[in-house]
Motif scaffolding. Structure first.
Motif, mmCIF file in Angstrom:
data_model
loop_
_atom_site.group_PDB
_atom_site.id
_atom_site.type_symbol
_atom_site.label_atom_id
_atom_site.label_comp_id
_atom_site.label_asym_id
_atom_site.label_seq_id
_atom_site.Cartn_x
_atom_site.Cartn_y
_atom_site.Cartn_z
ATOM 1 N N ARG A 258 26.047 20.852 6.311
ATOM 2 C CA ARG A 258 26.089 22.695 6.466
ATOM 3 C C ARG A 258 25.611 22.983 4.709
ATOM 4 O O ARG A 258 24.604 23.569 4.975
ATOM 5 C CB ARG A 258 27.723 23.226 6.431
ATOM 6 N N VAL A 259 25.689 21.738 3.442
ATOM 7 C CA VAL A 259 25.322 21.454 2.330
ATOM 8 C C VAL A 259 23.801 21.862 2.252
ATOM 9 O O VAL A 259 23.110 22.653 1.260
ATOM 10 C CB VAL A 259 26.028 21.404 1.288
ATOM 11 N N ALA A 260 23.441 20.845 3.207
ATOM 12 C CA ALA A 260 21.900 20.686 2.959
ATOM 13 C C ALA A 260 21.368 22.299 3.949
ATOM 14 O O ALA A 260 20.719 22.806 3.024
ATOM 15 C CB ALA A 260 21.520 18.766 3.773
ATOM 16 N N GLN A 261 21.783 22.429 4.650
ATOM 17 C CA GLN A 261 21.200 23.787 6.187
ATOM 18 C C GLN A 261 21.192 24.888 4.321
ATOM 19 O O GLN A 261 20.661 25.390 4.288
ATOM 20 C CB GLN A 261 21.643 23.755 6.361
ATOM 21 N N GLU A 262 21.968 24.691 3.878
ATOM 22 C CA GLU A 262 22.602 26.234 3.088
ATOM 23 C C GLU A 262 22.020 26.499 2.012
ATOM 24 O O GLU A 262 21.161 27.106 1.363
ATOM 25 C CB GLU A 262 23.682 25.992 2.781
ATOM 26 N N GLY A 263 21.572 24.982 1.215
ATOM 27 C CA GLY A 263 20.877 24.782 0.223
ATOM 28 C C GLY A 263 19.576 25.240 0.635
ATOM 29 O O GLY A 263 18.713 25.454 -0.419
ATOM 30 N N LEU A 264 18.962 24.433 1.809
ATOM 31 C CA LEU A 264 17.237 24.889 2.036
ATOM 32 C C LEU A 264 17.341 26.552 2.333
ATOM 33 O O LEU A 264 16.298 26.806 2.135
ATOM 34 C CB LEU A 264 17.065 23.629 3.303
ATOM 35 N N THR A 265 18.014 27.317 3.175
ATOM 36 C CA THR A 265 18.018 28.471 3.770
ATOM 37 C C THR A 265 18.096 28.808 2.301
ATOM 38 O O THR A 265 17.024 30.097 1.606
ATOM 39 C CB THR A 265 19.419 29.324 3.776
ATOM 40 N N ASN A 266 18.686 29.065 0.974
ATOM 41 C CA ASN A 266 18.786 29.313 -0.465
ATOM 42 C C ASN A 266 16.873 29.359 -1.177
ATOM 43 O O ASN A 266 16.596 30.108 -1.479
ATOM 44 C CB ASN A 266 19.658 28.761 -1.346
ATOM 45 N N THR A 267 16.117 28.391 -0.919
ATOM 46 C CA THR A 267 15.368 28.136 -1.148
ATOM 47 C C THR A 267 14.456 28.566 -0.369
ATOM 48 O O THR A 267 13.137 29.057 -0.791
ATOM 49 C CB THR A 267 14.912 25.761 -1.072
ATOM 50 N N ALA A 268 13.913 28.818 1.048
ATOM 51 C CA ALA A 268 13.728 29.382 2.025
ATOM 52 C C ALA A 268 12.969 30.579 1.121
ATOM 53 O O ALA A 268 11.982 31.615 1.042
ATOM 54 C CB ALA A 268 13.507 29.517 3.021
ATOM 55 N N ARG A 269 14.633 31.135 0.722
ATOM 56 C CA ARG A 269 14.430 32.798 0.998
ATOM 57 C C ARG A 269 14.515 33.748 -0.917
ATOM 58 O O ARG A 269 14.166 34.493 -0.823
ATOM 59 C CB ARG A 269 15.781 33.255 1.472
ATOM 60 N N HIS A 270 14.804 32.768 -1.178
ATOM 61 C CA HIS A 270 15.047 33.460 -3.163
ATOM 62 C C HIS A 270 14.122 32.237 -3.845
ATOM 63 O O HIS A 270 14.415 32.731 -4.883
ATOM 64 C CB HIS A 270 16.503 33.511 -3.080
ATOM 65 N N SER A 271 14.269 31.475 -3.402
ATOM 66 C CA SER A 271 13.239 30.725 -4.978
ATOM 67 C C SER A 271 12.119 30.306 -4.930
ATOM 68 O O SER A 271 11.112 30.242 -6.232
ATOM 69 C CB SER A 271 13.563 29.217 -4.931
ATOM 70 N N ALA A 272 11.009 31.145 -3.867
ATOM 71 C CA ALA A 272 9.621 31.063 -4.214
ATOM 72 C C ALA A 272 9.331 29.805 -4.588
ATOM 73 O O ALA A 272 7.447 29.420 -5.136
ATOM 74 C CB ALA A 272 9.512 32.252 -5.184
ATOM 75 N N ALA A 273 9.880 28.970 -4.105
ATOM 76 C CA ALA A 273 8.646 27.723 -3.747
ATOM 77 C C ALA A 273 8.399 27.400 -2.901
ATOM 78 O O ALA A 273 7.987 27.588 -2.113
ATOM 79 C CB ALA A 273 10.500 26.417 -3.705
ATOM 80 N N ASP A 274 7.301 26.145 -2.889
ATOM 81 C CA ASP A 274 6.605 25.557 -2.409
ATOM 82 C C ASP A 274 6.234 23.893 -1.456
ATOM 83 O O ASP A 274 6.353 23.794 -0.718
ATOM 84 C CB ASP A 274 4.953 26.044 -2.513
ATOM 85 N N ARG A 275 7.614 23.151 -2.940
ATOM 86 C CA ARG A 275 7.847 22.139 -2.219
ATOM 87 C C ARG A 275 9.424 22.421 -2.387
ATOM 88 O O ARG A 275 9.954 22.498 -3.198
ATOM 89 C CB ARG A 275 7.211 21.431 -3.652
ATOM 90 N N ALA A 276 10.489 20.725 -1.677
ATOM 91 C CA ALA A 276 11.522 20.929 -1.333
ATOM 92 C C ALA A 276 11.820 19.330 -1.066
ATOM 93 O O ALA A 276 10.908 19.120 -0.638
ATOM 94 C CB ALA A 276 11.860 22.289 -0.600
ATOM 95 N N GLU A 277 12.998 18.914 -2.060
ATOM 96 C CA GLU A 277 13.395 17.619 -0.836
ATOM 97 C C GLU A 277 14.971 17.618 -0.533
ATOM 98 O O GLU A 277 16.072 17.932 -1.275
ATOM 99 C CB GLU A 277 12.761 16.538 -2.739
ATOM 100 N N VAL A 278 14.934 16.657 0.190
ATOM 101 C CA VAL A 278 15.711 16.228 0.676
ATOM 102 C C VAL A 278 16.590 14.620 0.808
ATOM 103 O O VAL A 278 15.949 14.375 0.947
ATOM 104 C CB VAL A 278 16.640 16.661 2.044
ATOM 105 N N ARG A 279 17.636 14.409 -0.528
ATOM 106 C CA ARG A 279 17.989 13.362 -0.154
ATOM 107 C C ARG A 279 18.910 12.839 0.249
ATOM 108 O O ARG A 279 20.144 13.367 -0.807
ATOM 109 C CB ARG A 279 17.414 12.691 -1.737
ATOM 110 N N LEU A 280 19.170 12.161 0.231
ATOM 111 C CA LEU A 280 20.786 11.556 0.913
ATOM 112 C C LEU A 280 20.706 9.583 0.389
ATOM 113 O O LEU A 280 19.907 8.841 1.252
ATOM 114 C CB LEU A 280 20.926 11.861 1.930
#
Length: 344
Positions: A258-280
């Motif tokens: 859920r934290v990864a999902q919410e983090g990516l949701t914020n990235t897609a909606r608010h950050s205007a980013a073109d690259r993101a990374e999920v690392r565990l």
């Protein structure tokens, strides 16, 4: 994993250190009342001794006598000011601690010091914080557990009811298209495409509400699926899941997802980013999740409901959560779950 994950409270025993500190300090400190009373009593005793002794005050008052009286008064006032200042410093620290208190950042307590009354007040405040944090954790656990059950119910109804209805409509439209005149086939085809798009959207929403891949294939596969889901024409999400990860409880895996999902949701909606990374990856003493983007960053914005929800989820499994500026620019969302809290 089952269909419903119950998020339970994971709190340790109540903190006893502040109370113990107060009990130790109470034996070696004098109360503020006795400090002020003793100082005033000493001043009055000295004044009475001077009046009963050979010292006299003339009328009119002579200059030397006035200097002695004013000097004694100034000395008494200065001693009162020092006693009050020293006695009230712990209360000032307590006021700053109360103003900065945040139940989403637990564990911060006011230092127990000062006279016995002040130490008792600070200890009571720290005990109250312990109780409030425990009650908030319990309430948040029940609320999030109910939220997960409701997510599963809605996802199941979307898949079983709305999804099947749209599938039936799509099949009916296909039969209509086969028998429709040539001039109507284009419009029927457009209706088919709109219905198919709606069916895909319903399935996507159901997958986000109920992470079936997490229940069936585990956390690494769920994170890979999540990265692929958020990869669009304007955003590329890379994923990296380290090997030799310690086994986590169902609650901890759900919190990570859920934290990864919410983090990516914020990235897609608010950050205007073109690259993101999920690392565990495994870290010293636990497991760390990192969601990083190259967007516009925090910019001093106030934390919204999404970040507060992530903090509450982290508290339920004893994890450490932080949102900081990324290297260069962007945002880093980190979640570190200790082994003792997350390993089964």
């Amino acid at each position: 994993m089952g269909d419903v994950t119950d998020i339970r409270e994971r709190r340790g025993p109540a903190r006893l250190a502040p109370r113990a500190s107060y009990e130790r300090s109470e034996g070696r400190t004098v109360s503020l009342f006795w400090r002020i009373f003793s100082l005033n009593a000493a001043g009055l005793v000295v004044a009475a001794a001077l009046l009963l002794g050979p010292v006299t005050v003339s009328t009119p008052v002579r200059q030397g006598e006035a200097v002695v009286v004013l000097g004694g008064l100034a000395l008494l006032l200065a001693a009162n000011a020092v006693v009050l200042r020293v006695g009230l410093i712990p209360l000032q620290r307590l006021g700053r601690a109360m103003a900065a208190a945040d139940l989403l950042r637990p564990g911060v307590r006011a230092p127990v010091s000062g006279p016995s009354e002040t130490a008792a007040l600070i200890t009571t405040y720290n005990t109250m914080l312990d109780r409030l944090e425990a009650e908030r954790a319990t309430g948040a656990a029940h609320a999030l557990s109910a939220q997960e059950r409701e997510r599963h119910r809605i996802a199941r109804e979307l898949h079983d009811e709305v999804g099947q209805t749209l599938t039936a409509v799509l099949l009916q439209l296909k039969r209509v298209a086969d028998r429709a005149p040539e001039e109507l086939r284009e419009e029927v085809g457009q209706a088919q495409e709109a219905t198919r798009a709606g069916l895909d959207e319903i399935r996507r929403i159901a997958r986000r509400l109920r992470p079936g891949v997490l229940e069936e294939l585990g956390l690494p596969s769920a994170l890979r699926s999540l990265a692929a889901e958020f990869t669009t024409h304007g955003l590329t999400v890379r994923h990296h899941v380290g090997g030799d990860l310690p086994r986590l409880t169902e609650e901890s895996e759900l919190v990570v997802y859920r934290v990864a999902q919410e983090g990516l949701t914020n990235t897609a909606r608010h950050s205007a980013a073109d690259r993101a990374e999920v690392r565990l990856q495994p870290v010293a003493g636990g497991v760390e999740l990192l969601v990083r983007d190259n967007g516009s960053g925090l910019g001093g914005a106030v934390e919204g409901a999404g970040i507060q929800g992530m903090r509450e989820r982290a508290l339920l499994v004893g994890a450490v959560f932080s949102v900081t500026a990324g290297p260069g620019r962007g945002t880093d969302v980190r979640l570190r779950i200790p082994v003792a809290a997350g390993v089964r």
